[in-house]
Design a protein around this motif. Structure first.
Motif, PDB file in Angstrom:
ATOM      1  N   PHE A 199      38.381  55.354  43.640  1.00  0.00           N
ATOM      2  CA  PHE A 199      38.427  54.937  45.034  1.00  0.00           C
ATOM      3  C   PHE A 199      37.446  53.790  45.277  1.00  0.00           C
ATOM      4  CE2 PHE A 199      37.799  56.256  49.689  1.00  0.00           C
ATOM      5  CZ  PHE A 199      38.975  55.623  50.081  1.00  0.00           C
ATOM      6  N   VAL A 200      36.273  53.884  44.689  1.00  0.00           N
ATOM      7  CA  VAL A 200      35.247  52.854  44.863  1.00  0.00           C
ATOM      8  C   VAL A 200      35.614  51.589  44.098  1.00  0.00           C
ATOM      9  CG1 VAL A 200      32.813  52.285  44.496  1.00  0.00           C
ATOM     10  CG2 VAL A 200      33.455  54.577  45.263  1.00  0.00           C
ATOM     11  N   ILE A 201      36.117  51.755  42.874  1.00  0.00           N
ATOM     12  CA  ILE A 201      36.527  50.597  42.064  1.00  0.00           C
ATOM     13  C   ILE A 201      37.593  49.778  42.794  1.00  0.00           C
ATOM     14  CG2 ILE A 201      37.778  49.908  39.976  1.00  0.00           C
ATOM     15  CD1 ILE A 201      34.857  50.558  39.472  1.00  0.00           C
ATOM     16  N   ASN A 202      38.574  50.441  43.342  1.00  0.00           N
ATOM     17  CA  ASN A 202      39.626  49.734  44.085  1.00  0.00           C
ATOM     18  C   ASN A 202      39.051  48.993  45.281  1.00  0.00           C
ATOM     19  OD1 ASN A 202      41.571  50.637  42.334  1.00  0.00           O
ATOM     20  ND2 ASN A 202      42.280  52.311  43.640  1.00  0.00           N
ATOM     21  N   ALA A 203      38.087  49.619  45.955  1.00  0.00           N
ATOM     22  CA  ALA A 203      37.461  48.975  47.112  1.00  0.00           C
ATOM     23  C   ALA A 203      36.675  47.744  46.699  1.00  0.00           C
ATOM     24  CB  ALA A 203      36.545  49.968  47.829  1.00  0.00           C
ATOM     25  N   LEU A 204      35.998  47.806  45.542  1.00  0.00           N
ATOM     26  CA  LEU A 204      35.226  46.659  45.049  1.00  0.00           C
ATOM     27  C   LEU A 204      36.154  45.477  44.714  1.00  0.00           C
ATOM     28  CD1 LEU A 204      32.562  48.359  42.743  1.00  0.00           C
ATOM     29  CD2 LEU A 204      32.070  46.835  44.677  1.00  0.00           C
ATOM     30  N   VAL A 212      38.979  53.116  34.728  1.00  0.00           N
ATOM     31  CA  VAL A 212      39.952  53.899  35.510  1.00  0.00           C
ATOM     32  C   VAL A 212      40.781  52.951  36.366  1.00  0.00           C
ATOM     33  CG1 VAL A 212      38.669  56.068  35.571  1.00  0.00           C
ATOM     34  CG2 VAL A 212      38.153  54.300  37.245  1.00  0.00           C
ATOM     35  N   ARG A 213      42.074  53.141  36.345  1.00  0.00           N
ATOM     36  CA  ARG A 213      42.980  52.319  37.139  1.00  0.00           C
ATOM     37  C   ARG A 213      44.167  53.170  37.577  1.00  0.00           C
ATOM     38  NH1 ARG A 213      43.557  47.393  32.764  1.00  0.00           N
ATOM     39  NH2 ARG A 213      41.445  46.522  32.950  1.00  0.00           N
ATOM     40  N   ASP A 214      44.637  52.949  38.770  1.00  0.00           N
ATOM     41  CA  ASP A 214      45.885  53.557  39.211  1.00  0.00           C
ATOM     42  C   ASP A 214      46.790  52.456  39.736  1.00  0.00           C
ATOM     43  OD1 ASP A 214      44.793  52.890  41.636  1.00  0.00           O
ATOM     44  OD2 ASP A 214      44.861  54.900  42.493  1.00  0.00           O
ATOM     45  N   VAL A 215      47.919  52.814  40.320  1.00  0.00           N
ATOM     46  CA  VAL A 215      48.870  51.805  40.786  1.00  0.00           C
ATOM     47  C   VAL A 215      48.264  50.933  41.883  1.00  0.00           C
ATOM     48  CG1 VAL A 215      49.939  53.320  42.526  1.00  0.00           C
ATOM     49  CG2 VAL A 215      51.268  51.449  41.546  1.00  0.00           C
ATOM     50  N   VAL A 216      47.343  51.492  42.676  1.00  0.00           N
ATOM     51  CA  VAL A 216      46.679  50.706  43.717  1.00  0.00           C
ATOM     52  C   VAL A 216      45.836  49.598  43.082  1.00  0.00           C
ATOM     53  CG1 VAL A 216      45.024  50.782  45.621  1.00  0.00           C
ATOM     54  CG2 VAL A 216      46.656  52.654  45.319  1.00  0.00           C
ATOM     55  N   THR A 217      45.128  49.927  41.997  1.00  0.00           N
ATOM     56  CA  THR A 217      44.311  48.936  41.294  1.00  0.00           C
ATOM     57  C   THR A 217      45.164  47.766  40.825  1.00  0.00           C
ATOM     58  OG1 THR A 217      43.215  50.908  40.366  1.00  0.00           O
ATOM     59  CG2 THR A 217      42.428  48.756  39.613  1.00  0.00           C
ATOM     60  N   PHE A 269      53.157  38.352  37.162  1.00  0.00           N
ATOM     61  CA  PHE A 269      54.278  39.021  36.495  1.00  0.00           C
ATOM     62  C   PHE A 269      53.850  39.574  35.125  1.00  0.00           C
ATOM     63  CE2 PHE A 269      56.727  36.484  39.555  1.00  0.00           C
ATOM     64  CZ  PHE A 269      57.561  37.472  40.049  1.00  0.00           C
ATOM     65  N   ASP A 270      52.888  38.912  34.479  1.00  0.00           N
ATOM     66  CA  ASP A 270      52.346  39.454  33.229  1.00  0.00           C
ATOM     67  C   ASP A 270      51.644  40.792  33.482  1.00  0.00           C
ATOM     68  OD1 ASP A 270      53.259  37.258  31.851  1.00  0.00           O
ATOM     69  OD2 ASP A 270      51.323  36.211  31.841  1.00  0.00           O
ATOM     70  N   LEU A 271      50.929  40.882  34.600  1.00  0.00           N
ATOM     71  CA  LEU A 271      50.265  42.138  34.959  1.00  0.00           C
ATOM     72  C   LEU A 271      51.290  43.247  35.175  1.00  0.00           C
ATOM     73  CD1 LEU A 271      47.520  40.845  37.429  1.00  0.00           C
ATOM     74  CD2 LEU A 271      47.126  41.916  35.208  1.00  0.00           C
ATOM     75  N   LEU A 272      52.424  42.894  35.776  1.00  0.00           N
ATOM     76  CA  LEU A 272      53.487  43.887  35.951  1.00  0.00           C
ATOM     77  C   LEU A 272      53.972  44.389  34.596  1.00  0.00           C
ATOM     78  CD1 LEU A 272      55.600  45.385  37.719  1.00  0.00           C
ATOM     79  CD2 LEU A 272      57.059  43.365  37.479  1.00  0.00           C
ATOM     80  N   ASP A 273      54.150  43.455  33.661  1.00  0.00           N
ATOM     81  CA  ASP A 273      54.594  43.858  32.326  1.00  0.00           C
ATOM     82  C   ASP A 273      53.584  44.791  31.656  1.00  0.00           C
ATOM     83  OD1 ASP A 273      56.863  42.323  32.622  1.00  0.00           O
ATOM     84  OD2 ASP A 273      56.012  40.560  31.623  1.00  0.00           O
ATOM     85  N   GLU A 274      52.285  44.470  31.785  1.00  0.00           N
ATOM     86  CA  GLU A 274      51.241  45.335  31.217  1.00  0.00           C
ATOM     87  C   GLU A 274      51.265  46.712  31.862  1.00  0.00           C
ATOM     88  OE1 GLU A 274      47.242  43.747  30.900  1.00  0.00           O
ATOM     89  OE2 GLU A 274      48.048  41.710  31.078  1.00  0.00           O
ATOM     90  N   MET A 275      51.430  46.717  33.151  1.00  0.00           N
ATOM     91  CA  MET A 275      51.418  47.962  33.923  1.00  0.00           C
ATOM     92  C   MET A 275      52.557  48.890  33.494  1.00  0.00           C
ATOM     93  SD  MET A 275      51.782  48.137  38.037  1.00  0.00           S
ATOM     94  CE  MET A 275      51.951  49.661  38.951  1.00  0.00           C
ATOM     95  N   THR A 276      53.745  48.306  33.292  1.00  0.00           N
ATOM     96  CA  THR A 276      54.919  49.128  32.966  1.00  0.00           C
ATOM     97  C   THR A 276      54.839  49.720  31.557  1.00  0.00           C
ATOM     98  OG1 THR A 276      56.092  47.108  32.268  1.00  0.00           O
ATOM     99  CG2 THR A 276      56.437  47.873  34.527  1.00  0.00           C
ATOM    100  N   LYS A 277      53.959  49.184  30.729  1.00  0.00           N
ATOM    101  CA  LYS A 277      53.815  49.704  29.370  1.00  0.00           C
ATOM    102  C   LYS A 277      52.909  50.922  29.311  1.00  0.00           C
ATOM    103  CE  LYS A 277      54.572  45.146  27.287  1.00  0.00           C
ATOM    104  NZ  LYS A 277      53.939  44.006  26.577  1.00  0.00           N
TER     105      LYS A 277
END
Length: 675
Positions: free
Chosen positions: A147-152, A174-179, A197-205
């Motif tokens: 929660f704090v990481i996302n806020a930062l 730590v990362r979630d979909v919000v990050t 779009f590269d980040l999307l590709d990384e995320m989907t993997k």
């Protein structure tokens, strides 16, 4: 202090307070009840009052502050709620002050406190202060809290510290979909679409992590901005796989993407599948239709929108007014103007400018001026819309011009035949206002000289230009050569124009007209065969007339109208009366077929503008003007024919073609035969 009895506590539940506090009056009732039962200082109960007052749009932050100051031992939740309320308010600095008050009182700071303090710092643009809190986060052991990481990351992104946001993201374990969504948005706002779009590709993997509606609503519009329809379609397919095809926000983003990428068919399919459409759905589809030239369809969709009782906003009406302007639908444009008052729609600068543009293009220059003069604020687009309208109606105005303004002014001089004035204006633009001419300005000067039949001067001007003339300038000169009988030069220029634009139907048609005009049928037909072999089709001439709020469309030789028999009968009557007047000779040189003169004349009488005028004559009172719109330049024959028609029927005829308005009255035209 009187302690509350267990009986009182049972009578007032936390759930009761949570559901009861939905307005200020009900919260005051709950406040009074807590006072009577001596439960106000119990954080479990008072927090429900403060949560509504501090966070609800219908709450009262000052009231919440008064309750808060009366509490002897506020817990971390209540303090964080107050900080959150002030972080979202007009005074975010109070959130920082409350944080320090919390620390001074010894109230423990938890992982819910820092995100709201960082949000306040972002609102204040206080990067240094936010860095201090970043240090405290690490010092107090919250460096791995999601929660704090996302806020930062969000704080650094909002403050424009893109590098710091990336650093926090890269170092986080730590990362979630919000990050991921925050980082994707940060890259998009930075203009780094490919990296997003590269980040999307990384995320989907990653395992157990799927993009959500926020991801799609961020990335789909980026496809529209890039004009990348293929990638947009891939995201559309992916959203279906993720089960997001029922999400309204995602569907609206996909619909808007298709419209902006000019894939109206796909946009229509998405629009039809949306079950519960909101105003954004309707507006996107309507604007997309208008943008792609489906003006009648846009107006029909707006009528359907009204039947579905969807209240339009200012963006919707800008799109509708654009469709009205392009089709000359003055009555519908006036109706939209009434709707603005009826629904108390915010008539901002863009909407007012759209009104000016609509009235000007629909031939009601007096109403355009009326709206223009009432506007408190005008920008350059407003001025250009008004001056462009005046130019089409042979009028001008004074203002501090920009380059677009000079295009309108030069156009006005061109249409009015003011050669010396136009040339002087062109020089003033360069020497007085220090505006570097663009191709459009050079084009206006060429048009000015050509309309005045100064072919040699126009040719010399083109050859001495500091930039290479485009096909439009050469085509303008070609038209002047043809009208002036300069056949050899016209043929040479016609060949050059086709070389510059080998896929333009208009260029082939111009040269074909040239050959037909001197009865060189072999050359004319050869060009037609070239067009056919290349798959080039001539844009059909189309005219519209609005009658009682309904738009009637005609193409040349059209016999699809319900009143075809009456229209044809009126055409015959018009022809006889015009011929008896003797002021019109059919311009058969433009007919591209080696046929008898009588047959040529018959084909001319079925031009779309004449059909529209015929319908107007049989459908409107004899004292009212007839207004039509045509998508192409009006031909010489129709221009001559309509001049005489206005005289023999004693009717004012207003015709807007591709480039200007023609006001036919008493046998003459406002353009003075310059068009």
């Amino acid at each position: 202090m009187i302690k509350p009895s267990s009986k009182c506590t049972k009578l007032i539940s936390v759930d009761f307070l949570k559901t009861h506090c939905t307005s200020i009056s009900k919260t005051k009732q709950a406040h009074a009840l807590l006072l009577r039962t001596h439960l106000l200082h119990n954080p479990l109960f008072s927090s429900k009052l403060i949560s509504f007052l501090a966070l609800s749009h219908s709450g009262d932050l000052n009231y919440a502050r008064k309750l808060f100051t009366q509490m002897q031992n506020p817990d971390p939740f209540i303090c964080s709620t107050m900080i959150r309320g002030y972080a979202r308010s007009q005074n975010p600095y109070e959130a920082v002050s409350l944080y320090y008050f919390m620390v001074e009182r010894g109230v423990p700071v938890d992982n819910y406190t820092y995100p709201f303090v960082l949000a306040a710092c972002a609102r204040l643009g206080a990067v240094k202060l936010g860095r201090r809190f970043h240090c405290e986060v690490l010092k107090n052991g919250f460096g791995s809290d999601l929660f704090v990481i996302n806020a930062l990351i969000q704080f650094y992104h909002n403050c424009g510290s893109f590098g710091c946001a990336c650093e926090v993201f890269d170092e986080s374990t730590v990362r979630d979909v919000v990050t991921w969504n925050i980082m994707i948005n940060a890259h998009l706002n930075k203009g780094l679409s490919e990296k997003a779009f590269d980040l999307l590709d990384e995320m989907t993997k990653l395992d157990n992590l799927r993009p959500d509606e926020v991801t799609m609503v961020s990335l789909v519009p980026a496809c529209a901005q890039l004009g990348n329809l293929e990638r947009g379609k891939l995201l559309h397919s992916y959203s279906k796989e993720l089960g997001l095809d029922e999400n309204l926000s995602v569907n609206n983003a996909i619909l808007d993407m298709y419209c902006k990428c000019d894939d109206i068919e796909s946009a229509q399919e998405v629009f039809n599948r949306i079950r519960e459409k909101d105003v954004l759905s309707w507006t996107s589809m309507l604007s997309g239709l208008a943008k792609s030239g489906y003006f009648q369809e846009a107006l029909a969709l707006f009528r359907k929108m009204q039947l579905n009782k969807i209240e339009p906003d200012e963006i919707t009406l800008v799109g509708v007014l654009s469709a009205c302007a392009q089709t000359g639908a003055l009555d519908q444009g006036k109706y939209i103007h009434l709707l603005i008052d009826k629904f108390e729609i915010n008539c901002d600068l863009v909407l007012e400018t759209a009104l000016v543009d609509m009235y000007a293009k629909c031939g009601s220059i007096d109403l355009a001026l009326q709206v223009f003069r009432r506007m408190r604020v005008r920008n350059v687009f407003t001025w250009n819309a008004m001056i462009g309208g005046l130019a089409m109606h042979d009028g001008t105005d004074k203002l501090m011009p920009d380059d677009v303004t000079f295009i309108a002014l030069l156009c006005a001089c061109s249409h009015a035949g003011l050669v010396d004035e136009g040339l002087a204006m062109f020089q003033a633009m360069k020497n007085k206002f220090y505006i570097e001419p663009r191709m459009e300005h050079y084009g206006c000067v060429v048009d000015l000289l050509c309309r005045a039949r100064k072919v040699d001067d126009a040719l010399a001007f083109i050859e001495n230009m500091p930039i290479k003339a485009n096909s439009v300038l050469w085509a303008t000169l070609l038209g002047a050569c043809r009208s002036g009988g300069h056949f050899d030069l016209a043929e040479k220029i016609g060949r050059r124009v086709i070389e510059l634009e080998p896929d333009s139907c208009g260029r082939y048609v111009m040269l074909s007209n040239l050959y037909a005009g001197v009865s060189q049928w072999d050359h004319a037909l050869k060009l037609r065969k070239q067009m056919k072999s290349k798959g080039i089709e001539k844009t059909p001439g189309c005219s519209w007339i609005e009658l009682n709020g309904t738009i009637h469309q005609f193409v040349a030789g059209d016999r699809s109208h319900l009143q075809t028999e009456q229209i044809c009968a009126m055409i015959e009557e018009m022809t006889q009366r015009v011929n008896l007047d003797g002021g019109h000779v059919p311009g058969t040189a433009n007919v591209l077929f080696d046929i008898e003169e009588e047959e040529k004349e018959h084909s001319l009488f079925l031009h779309s503008e004449k059909l529209a005028i015929a319908l107007g004559l049989i459908s409107t009172p004899s004292s009212s003007p007839i207004r039509i719109v045509k998508n192409l330049r009006v031909c010489n024959d129709c221009h001559s024919f309509l001049k005489v028609t206005s005289k023999v029927y004693n009717r004012e005829i207003v015709a807007r073609d591709r480039s200007r308005f023609h006001h036919f009255k008493e046998g003459s035209c406002s353009c003075m035969d310059f068009w």
